[in-house]
Motif scaffolding. Structure first.
Motif, short mmCIF file in Angstrom:
data_model
loop_
_atom_site.label_atom_id
_atom_site.label_comp_id
_atom_site.label_asym_id
_atom_site.label_seq_id
_atom_site.Cartn_x
_atom_site.Cartn_y
_atom_site.Cartn_z
N UNK A 92 0.65 -1.18 0.09
CA UNK A 92 0.04 0.08 -0.05
C UNK A 92 0.76 1.29 -0.02
N UNK A 93 0.33 2.29 -0.80
CA UNK A 93 1.15 3.31 -0.87
C UNK A 93 0.58 4.68 -0.69
N UNK A 94 1.17 5.52 -0.29
CA UNK A 94 0.81 7.23 0.21
C UNK A 94 1.79 8.12 -0.52
N UNK A 121 5.22 7.07 1.60
CA UNK A 121 5.15 6.20 2.36
C UNK A 121 4.70 4.83 1.60
N UNK A 122 5.42 3.79 1.69
CA UNK A 122 4.88 2.35 1.20
C UNK A 122 5.31 1.57 2.14
N UNK A 123 3.91 0.57 2.28
CA UNK A 123 3.92 -0.47 3.37
C UNK A 123 3.77 -1.71 2.68
N UNK A 124 4.47 -2.68 3.17
CA UNK A 124 4.36 -4.11 2.78
C UNK A 124 4.03 -4.84 4.02
#
Lengths: 93, 93
Positions: free
Chosen positions: A6-8, A65-68
């Protein structure tokens, strides 16, 4: 392993909107889109590391911000959807 | 169980923007915000079902999408962050 990404991306500037387009294209190469800025799919560790390297190449780490989330196996994760389900063929940002 | 919740609320109308505010407040009651529209946290099954009931009460299911990923235990999930990490106290939508 099973991946949720997911990214912002900060799109206040022209450069930010360009980063968003690049991020969208990149993640679509590896995963399936399930929400505007959320993707999921199965990847090998090597493919995941390559994708992550390319993500770091795109973002401005002070603004984006990118979260895995990684799970060794999809069977350890349940998915529940409320409302409509996105169609992955839709190419709108 | 460990929950990751993410939403896409259609904000083209005034009603949609209201749904977005309500969704934000609702999920903040139960979980920790990690990205603009992504929350995570530990919930009992009963609390999860109650939150999900309230989510369904808010959304317009023809326009909005809320997805929950549930893992029986956080240890079955790894989290990787590229870029900056959101501060949960930030109350901007």
């Amino acid at each position: 392993m099973y991946i949720i990404a997911m990214y912002d991306i900060n799109t206040e500037t022209k450069a930010g909107r360009k980063r968003l387009r690049h991020m969208f294209k990149l993640l679509k190469k590896y995963l399936i889109r399930i929400q505007n800025s959320v993707f999921e799919g199965e990847l090998t560790k090597a493919k995941f590391e390559k994708m992550k390297y390319e993500v770091n190449d795109i973002i401005d780490s002070s603004k984006d911000s990118v979260i895995f989330f990684k799970s060794r196996d999809i069977k350890w994760m349940d998915k529940d959807i409320c409302g409509f389900e996105k169609d992955d063929t839709d190419n709108f940002l």
